[in-house]
Design an enzyme around this catalytic site. Structure first.
Site, PDB file in Angstrom:
ATOM      1  CB  CYS A 178      -0.935   0.006   1.202  1.00 34.96           C
ATOM      2  SG  CYS A 178      -1.761  -1.569   1.483  1.00 34.96           S
ATOM      3  CG  HIS A 318      -2.253   4.109   5.265  1.00 31.93           C
ATOM      4  ND1 HIS A 318      -2.115   4.023   3.892  1.00 31.93           N
ATOM      5  CD2 HIS A 318      -2.400   2.825   5.707  1.00 31.93           C
ATOM      6  CE1 HIS A 318      -2.156   2.747   3.522  1.00 31.93           C
ATOM      7  NE2 HIS A 318      -2.337   2.009   4.600  1.00 31.93           N
ATOM      8  CD  GLU A 329      -2.402   7.245   9.435  1.00 29.69           C
ATOM      9  OE1 GLU A 329      -1.902   8.063   8.625  1.00 29.69           O
ATOM     10  OE2 GLU A 329      -3.324   6.463   9.109  1.00 29.69           O
ATOM     11  CE  LYS A 350      -5.636   4.041   1.845  1.00 27.84           C
ATOM     12  NZ  LYS A 350      -4.756   5.169   2.225  1.00 27.84           N
ATOM     13  CG  HIS A 355      -6.436   0.639   0.695  1.00 29.87           C
ATOM     14  ND1 HIS A 355      -5.432   1.147  -0.111  1.00 29.87           N
ATOM     15  CD2 HIS A 355      -5.801   0.152   1.797  1.00 29.87           C
ATOM     16  CE1 HIS A 355      -4.270   0.972   0.483  1.00 29.87           C
ATOM     17  NE2 HIS A 355      -4.455   0.368   1.635  1.00 29.87           N
ATOM     18  CG  PHE A 414      -0.722  -5.868   4.291  1.00 28.17           C
ATOM     19  CD1 PHE A 414      -1.085  -5.287   5.489  1.00 28.17           C
ATOM     20  CD2 PHE A 414      -1.679  -6.573   3.581  1.00 28.17           C
ATOM     21  CE1 PHE A 414      -2.379  -5.393   5.982  1.00 28.17           C
ATOM     22  CE2 PHE A 414      -2.977  -6.685   4.061  1.00 28.17           C
ATOM     23  CZ  PHE A 414      -3.334  -6.104   5.258  1.00 28.17           C
TER      24      PHE A 414
END
Length: 428
Positions: A178, A318, A329, A350, A355, A414
């Site tokens: 990502c 994010h 986060e 998002k 995403h 990830f």
């Protein structure tokens, strides 16, 4: 040598549209691009919803559909976004040194053909239930298309972009989950800064809305299963969030050395001044619970930009809408910005686009530049129930008019990849 990097073109193909101003208007209006999956029959999946790119194909940029029938969906998205970015920058038909013009993408793998795979599996099954690998291979040699197999490689969008625009300089693809397209932009900027090139197309493209993609994320319990209310399913930082929404698309930006842009009187969206890239060095699918990678990444970006925490006007988070990401986060922003964290508006786009995986970072940096251009911040929609562990100003549900000169954009992937980019209003 202090070579400054500016952004002179933006191209988008997203679930909210494929014209920059259309996408931006829909974001500011708080509109969602999420709906039932139509690209395949998802009726037996736990997750039946996604953010698909609708009503778009590569003929929109003047290409012949027959010439692209063997290319994957995300490659077409990449070329479409690249064409739009080149046109927006004024470089599409310009005369400049193509040997100092490169491509850096953060693009995902191509779509595995589920029907062909199923046919190969059936051919390989013997009457006694055993599996014959030779029959499997033989069937594959009969039905698989060589070009389509090549097109599954993640470097293919970059290769097509180079051929399309005669970019004869460096050609690179990274696939850091990502964080991929944000990393591509950061590394492309470093190439310009080191005087290896003058211009780069940088960004990302991905589509994982297919049986294998949805199966994988469902197995990880990462996707929302709020199938009854698709447009409310992506709810970053909300207490009732239950996973992210899989999106698709592409975003490409034209990065250019400042004097190269000024000499041709280019429109400038902003200047890329900060880049941080770190690793959690923890687990493959979990970010470090104390946010150590995210913290060091944001601090690295601030240091490279020679900025203080209080210089940041807005953070494009994010913000995936998963329980762990949003909590960590938030913690990382608090640790990085200290008491000033309460004063920084933060939002997750998002919540509207889903995403875009490898394409997420580039698209979100584009929105950050538009926030600077218009002095308005996109909201986090579907924010209804505050979570005690997510306690920042998330610009809930409604865009906010505010003086905005400097934005930090986060992308965490990830595998523990962390990237932070900082853009600012261009001042000569």
């Amino acid at each position: 040598m202090n070579r400054r990097i500016v952004i002179t073109g933006i191209g988008l193909v997203t679930p909210l549209g494929y014209e920059v101003e259309t996408v931006w208007k829909r974001l500011l209006n708080g509109e969602s691009g999420v709906g039932p999956i139509t690209l395949f029959d998802a009726s037996n999946f736990p997750t039946k919803i996604a953010a698909e790119v609708k009503n778009w194909d590569i003929s929109e940029i003047g290409e012949n559909l027959d010439d692209w029938k063997n290319q994957d969906r995300h490659t077409c998205f990449a070329v479409g976004a690249g064409h739009k970015a080149m046109k927006d920058s004024g470089l599409l038909e310009a005369d400049f040194d193509r040997t100092r013009f490169g491509v850096y993408t953060g693009a995902g793998e191509g779509k595995q053909n589920f029907d062909d795979f199923a046919a190969m599996m059936l051919a390989a099954m013997n009457d006694d239930g055993s599996f014959d690998e030779g029959k499997f291979i033989q069937k594959g040699l009969e039905i698989l298309h060589p070009i389509r197999e090549i097109e599954q490689e993640p470097n293919m969008p970059a290769a097509h972009l180079a051929a399309q625009f005669q970019a004869q300089g460096p050609n690179v693809n990274c696939l850091t989950a990502c964080a991929a397209s944000a990393q591509a932009i950061g590394e492309a900027a470093e190439m310009i800064r080191r005087n290896e090139v003058d211009v780069m197309i940088a960004g990302g493209a991905h589509s994982m809305i297919h049986p294998f993609g949805v199966t994988g994320f469902n197995l990880l319990t990462a996707l929302s299963t709020n199938n009854e209310e698709p447009q409310k399913a992506s709810r970053p930082f909300d207490k009732n969030r239950d996973g992210f929404i899989l999106g698709e698309g592409a975003a490409m930006l034209i990065l250019e050395e400042m004097n190269h842009a000024l000499n041709r009187k280019a429109k400038i969206y902003g200047e890329l001044v900060g880049y941080g890239s770190t690793s959690d060095a923890y687990r493959i699918t979990d970010i470090h619970p104390e946010g150590r990678g995210a913290i060091s990444c944001m601090k690295m970006a601030l240091a490279s930009a020679q900025l203080q925490p209080e210089d940041i006007d807005y953070i494009n988070a994010h913000g995936t809408s998963t329980g762990v990401n949003d909590r960590v986060e938030t913690l990382a922003i608090r640790e990085t910005f200290g008491e000033y964290a309460d004063k920084i508006p933060v939002s997750s786009t998002k919540s509207m686009t889903g995403h875009l995986i490898a394409a997420a970072g580039a698209s979100e940096l584009a929105y950050s530049l538009l926030a600077i251009r218009d002095n308005i911040l996109p909201p986090t929609i579907n924010y209804e129930t505050p979570d005690p562990v997510c306690d920042l100003d998330y610009i809930p549900n409604k865009a906010r008019q505010i003086k905005c000169d400097i934005v930090l954009s986060n992308s965490f992937g990830f595998g523990g990849q962390d990237v932070s980019l900082i853009v600012k209003r261009f001042v000569l």
